[in-house]
Design a protein around this motif. Sequence first.
Motif, PDB file in Angstrom:
ATOM      1  N   PRO A 167       0.850  -1.192   0.000  1.00 13.19           N
ATOM      2  CA  PRO A 167       0.000   0.000   0.000  1.00 13.19           C
ATOM      3  C   PRO A 167       0.885   1.242   0.000  1.00 13.19           C
ATOM      4  CG  PRO A 167       0.001  -1.020   2.159  1.00 13.19           C
ATOM      5  CD  PRO A 167       0.771  -1.932   1.252  1.00 13.19           C
ATOM      6  N   PRO A 168       0.351   2.392  -0.418  1.00 17.03           N
ATOM      7  CA  PRO A 168       1.158   3.620  -0.378  1.00 17.03           C
ATOM      8  C   PRO A 168       1.654   3.887   1.043  1.00 17.03           C
ATOM      9  CG  PRO A 168      -0.893   3.984  -1.566  1.00 17.03           C
ATOM     10  CD  PRO A 168      -0.982   2.618  -0.953  1.00 17.03           C
ATOM     11  N   ALA A 169       2.847   4.456   1.154  1.00 19.65           N
ATOM     12  CA  ALA A 169       3.415   4.779   2.460  1.00 19.65           C
ATOM     13  C   ALA A 169       2.561   5.860   3.125  1.00 19.65           C
ATOM     14  CB  ALA A 169       4.851   5.275   2.311  1.00 19.65           C
ATOM     15  N   SER A 170       2.414   5.745   4.439  1.00 18.91           N
ATOM     16  CA  SER A 170       1.660   6.764   5.181  1.00 18.91           C
ATOM     17  C   SER A 170       2.539   8.005   5.338  1.00 18.91           C
ATOM     18  CB  SER A 170       1.262   6.222   6.547  1.00 18.91           C
ATOM     19  OG  SER A 170       2.408   6.041   7.351  1.00 18.91           O
ATOM     20  N   ASP A 171       1.945   9.118   5.728  1.00 21.18           N
ATOM     21  CA  ASP A 171       2.700  10.358   5.909  1.00 21.18           C
ATOM     22  C   ASP A 171       3.780  10.208   6.963  1.00 21.18           C
ATOM     23  OD1 ASP A 171       1.283  11.657   3.961  1.00 21.18           O
ATOM     24  OD2 ASP A 171      -0.186  12.505   5.356  1.00 21.18           O
ATOM     25  N   ASP A 172       3.536   9.364   7.978  1.00 18.59           N
ATOM     26  CA  ASP A 172       4.521   9.144   9.053  1.00 18.59           C
ATOM     27  C   ASP A 172       5.764   8.434   8.535  1.00 18.59           C
ATOM     28  OD1 ASP A 172       2.721  10.284  10.778  1.00 18.59           O
ATOM     29  OD2 ASP A 172       1.953   8.351  11.510  1.00 18.59           O
ATOM     30  N   GLU A 173       5.626   7.633   7.493  1.00 16.33           N
ATOM     31  CA  GLU A 173       6.751   6.838   6.972  1.00 16.33           C
ATOM     32  C   GLU A 173       7.575   7.585   5.940  1.00 16.33           C
ATOM     33  OE1 GLU A 173       5.157   2.307   7.032  1.00 16.33           O
ATOM     34  OE2 GLU A 173       4.098   3.674   5.665  1.00 16.33           O
ATOM     35  N   ARG A 174       7.118   8.728   5.509  1.00 16.50           N
ATOM     36  CA  ARG A 174       7.855   9.456   4.450  1.00 16.50           C
ATOM     37  C   ARG A 174       8.920  10.335   4.980  1.00 16.50           C
ATOM     38  NH1 ARG A 174       2.872  10.797   0.395  1.00 16.50           N
ATOM     39  NH2 ARG A 174       2.271   8.668   0.267  1.00 16.50           N
TER      40      ARG A 174
END
Length: 194
Positions: free
Chosen positions: A187-194
Amino acid sequence: MDGKTPDYELEDRIALTGPDQVRALGNPLRTTILGLLHERAASVTELAGAVGRPKSTVAHHVKVLADAGLLRVVRTRRVRAVEEAFYGRTARLFYVALDGADAGADGARPVDFNDFEVAARESRPAYLEGELWGFLRHARIDEAQKQEFWQRMAALVEEFDALPRRGDVVHGFAVGVYPVADYPQLPPASDDER
Protein backbone atom coordinates in the motif's frame (compact mmCIF):
# COMPACT_ATOMS: atom_id res chain seq x y z
CA MET A 1 31.59 6.93 -44.47
CA ASP A 2 33.08 7.64 -41.05
CA GLY A 3 33.09 4.03 -39.78
CA LYS A 4 29.56 4.31 -38.38
CA THR A 5 27.27 1.34 -38.48
CA PRO A 6 25.60 0.89 -40.90
CA ASP A 7 27.61 2.12 -43.90
CA TYR A 8 24.82 4.30 -45.33
CA GLU A 9 22.70 7.25 -44.24
CA LEU A 10 19.35 6.59 -42.59
CA GLU A 11 16.83 8.27 -40.32
CA ASP A 12 17.09 7.72 -36.57
CA ARG A 13 13.40 6.80 -36.12
CA ILE A 14 10.37 6.29 -38.30
CA ALA A 15 6.83 5.84 -37.04
CA LEU A 16 4.93 2.96 -38.60
CA THR A 17 1.52 4.43 -39.28
CA GLY A 18 -0.07 1.84 -41.54
CA PRO A 19 -1.06 -1.76 -40.92
CA ASP A 20 0.93 -2.87 -44.00
CA GLN A 21 4.10 -1.55 -42.35
CA VAL A 22 3.41 -3.41 -39.11
CA ARG A 23 2.52 -6.59 -41.00
CA ALA A 24 5.82 -6.32 -42.89
CA LEU A 25 7.61 -6.60 -39.53
CA GLY A 26 5.51 -9.62 -38.52
CA ASN A 27 7.58 -12.14 -40.47
CA PRO A 28 10.71 -13.56 -38.76
CA LEU A 29 12.70 -13.65 -42.03
CA ARG A 30 11.93 -9.99 -42.68
CA THR A 31 12.99 -8.98 -39.17
CA THR A 32 16.22 -10.96 -39.69
CA ILE A 33 16.84 -9.10 -42.96
CA LEU A 34 16.27 -5.78 -41.21
CA GLY A 35 18.66 -6.87 -38.46
CA LEU A 36 21.38 -7.77 -40.94
CA LEU A 37 21.05 -4.37 -42.58
CA HIS A 38 21.94 -2.67 -39.29
CA GLU A 39 25.50 -3.70 -40.08
CA ARG A 40 25.76 -2.59 -43.72
CA ALA A 41 23.89 -2.39 -46.99
CA ALA A 42 23.55 -5.72 -48.76
CA SER A 43 22.34 -7.19 -52.04
CA VAL A 44 19.63 -9.82 -52.28
CA THR A 45 22.36 -12.34 -53.12
CA GLU A 46 24.30 -11.50 -49.95
CA LEU A 47 21.15 -11.58 -47.83
CA ALA A 48 20.10 -14.95 -49.30
CA GLY A 49 23.54 -16.37 -48.50
CA ALA A 50 23.44 -15.03 -44.95
CA VAL A 51 19.99 -16.45 -44.14
CA GLY A 52 20.41 -19.68 -46.13
CA ARG A 53 17.27 -19.16 -48.21
CA PRO A 54 16.73 -19.03 -52.00
CA LYS A 55 17.30 -15.69 -53.69
CA SER A 56 13.71 -15.64 -54.95
CA THR A 57 12.36 -15.99 -51.41
CA VAL A 58 14.61 -13.25 -50.07
CA ALA A 59 13.81 -11.00 -53.05
CA HIS A 60 10.10 -11.35 -52.25
CA HIS A 61 10.63 -10.36 -48.61
CA VAL A 62 12.92 -7.46 -49.57
CA LYS A 63 10.17 -6.22 -51.91
CA VAL A 64 7.57 -6.40 -49.11
CA LEU A 65 9.88 -4.37 -46.84
CA ALA A 66 10.66 -1.85 -49.58
CA ASP A 67 6.99 -1.46 -50.51
CA ALA A 68 6.23 -0.78 -46.83
CA GLY A 69 8.91 1.94 -46.74
CA LEU A 70 11.23 0.04 -44.41
CA LEU A 71 14.00 -0.60 -46.97
CA ARG A 72 15.38 1.35 -49.90
CA VAL A 73 18.15 0.99 -52.46
CA VAL A 74 21.15 2.87 -51.07
CA ARG A 75 23.59 2.13 -53.90
CA THR A 76 24.07 0.01 -57.00
CA ARG A 77 26.95 -1.60 -58.83
CA ARG A 78 27.26 -3.09 -62.28
CA VAL A 79 27.87 -6.85 -62.32
CA ARG A 80 28.38 -8.00 -65.88
CA ALA A 81 25.37 -6.60 -67.74
CA VAL A 82 23.13 -6.33 -64.66
CA GLU A 83 22.74 -3.50 -62.18
CA GLU A 84 22.91 -5.00 -58.65
CA ALA A 85 21.02 -3.12 -55.93
CA PHE A 86 22.21 -2.82 -52.35
CA TYR A 87 19.44 -2.32 -49.82
CA GLY A 88 19.50 -0.46 -46.54
CA ARG A 89 17.00 0.32 -43.82
CA THR A 90 15.16 3.63 -43.93
CA ALA A 91 15.63 4.09 -40.15
CA ARG A 92 17.59 2.67 -37.22
CA LEU A 93 14.41 2.27 -35.20
CA PHE A 94 10.85 1.62 -36.31
CA TYR A 95 8.07 2.15 -33.80
CA VAL A 96 4.36 1.50 -34.05
CA ALA A 97 2.19 4.63 -34.05
CA LEU A 98 -1.10 3.21 -35.23
CA ASP A 99 -4.34 4.93 -34.35
CA GLY A 100 -7.38 2.86 -33.45
CA ALA A 101 -8.75 2.94 -37.01
CA ASP A 102 -5.59 1.53 -38.56
CA ALA A 103 -4.74 -0.97 -35.84
CA GLY A 104 -7.87 -3.07 -36.13
CA ALA A 105 -11.23 -3.18 -34.42
CA ASP A 106 -9.77 -3.21 -30.91
CA GLY A 107 -6.84 -0.84 -31.62
CA ALA A 108 -4.33 -3.60 -30.82
CA ARG A 109 -1.10 -4.51 -32.56
CA PRO A 110 -1.10 -7.69 -34.63
CA VAL A 111 -0.59 -10.82 -32.55
CA ASP A 112 2.60 -11.69 -34.42
CA PHE A 113 4.27 -8.37 -33.47
CA ASN A 114 6.10 -9.69 -30.42
CA ASP A 115 9.83 -9.15 -30.07
CA PHE A 116 9.85 -10.86 -26.67
CA GLU A 117 8.61 -14.12 -28.21
CA VAL A 118 11.50 -13.93 -30.68
CA ALA A 119 13.96 -13.08 -27.89
CA ALA A 120 12.71 -15.98 -25.73
CA ARG A 121 13.13 -18.43 -28.61
CA GLU A 122 16.57 -17.10 -29.59
CA SER A 123 17.89 -16.93 -26.03
CA ARG A 124 16.99 -20.49 -24.96
CA PRO A 125 20.29 -22.06 -26.14
CA ALA A 126 22.24 -19.29 -24.37
CA TYR A 127 20.22 -19.93 -21.20
CA LEU A 128 20.97 -23.66 -21.36
CA GLU A 129 24.69 -22.88 -21.75
CA GLY A 130 24.71 -20.37 -18.88
CA GLU A 131 25.37 -17.49 -21.30
CA LEU A 132 22.14 -15.49 -20.90
CA TRP A 133 22.50 -12.20 -19.07
CA GLY A 134 19.39 -10.41 -18.01
CA PHE A 135 17.49 -8.50 -15.37
CA LEU A 136 13.83 -8.41 -14.48
CA ARG A 137 12.53 -5.70 -12.17
CA HIS A 138 9.06 -4.56 -11.17
CA ALA A 139 8.08 -1.02 -10.13
CA ARG A 140 4.81 0.78 -9.58
CA ILE A 141 5.10 3.80 -11.93
CA ASP A 142 2.65 6.08 -13.67
CA GLU A 143 2.14 6.52 -17.42
CA ALA A 144 4.43 9.58 -17.63
CA GLN A 145 7.27 7.72 -15.89
CA LYS A 146 6.75 4.73 -18.19
CA GLN A 147 6.96 6.92 -21.30
CA GLU A 148 10.08 8.71 -20.03
CA PHE A 149 11.78 5.43 -19.19
CA TRP A 150 10.81 3.96 -22.57
CA GLN A 151 12.49 6.89 -24.35
CA ARG A 152 15.69 6.17 -22.43
CA MET A 153 15.49 2.48 -23.39
CA ALA A 154 14.92 3.43 -27.04
CA ALA A 155 18.10 5.55 -26.90
CA LEU A 156 20.00 2.56 -25.50
CA VAL A 157 18.68 0.37 -28.33
CA GLU A 158 19.87 2.98 -30.84
CA GLU A 159 23.30 2.94 -29.18
CA PHE A 160 23.41 -0.87 -29.43
CA ASP A 161 22.39 -0.71 -33.11
CA ALA A 162 25.19 1.73 -33.87
CA LEU A 163 27.99 -0.32 -32.28
CA PRO A 164 30.77 -1.15 -34.76
CA ARG A 165 30.45 -4.77 -35.86
CA ARG A 166 33.34 -7.02 -34.81
CA GLY A 167 33.85 -10.44 -33.31
CA ASP A 168 32.39 -13.74 -34.45
CA VAL A 169 29.23 -13.99 -32.32
CA VAL A 170 25.94 -12.15 -32.85
CA HIS A 171 24.31 -11.04 -29.59
CA GLY A 172 20.66 -10.21 -29.02
CA PHE A 173 19.50 -7.30 -26.89
CA ALA A 174 15.86 -7.11 -25.73
CA VAL A 175 14.21 -4.40 -23.65
CA GLY A 176 10.62 -3.79 -22.74
CA VAL A 177 8.12 -2.34 -20.33
CA TYR A 178 4.82 -4.10 -19.74
CA PRO A 179 1.99 -4.04 -17.22
CA VAL A 180 1.77 -6.95 -14.76
CA ALA A 181 -1.84 -7.45 -13.68
CA ASP A 182 -1.43 -9.61 -10.59
CA TYR A 183 1.97 -8.66 -9.18
CA PRO A 184 1.77 -7.96 -5.41
CA GLN A 185 1.88 -4.33 -4.29
CA LEU A 186 2.55 -2.62 -0.99
CA PRO A 187 0.00 0.00 0.00
CA PRO A 188 1.16 3.62 -0.38
CA ALA A 189 3.41 4.78 2.46
CA SER A 190 1.66 6.76 5.18
CA ASP A 191 2.70 10.36 5.91
CA ASP A 192 4.52 9.14 9.05
CA GLU A 193 6.75 6.84 6.97
CA ARG A 194 7.85 9.46 4.45
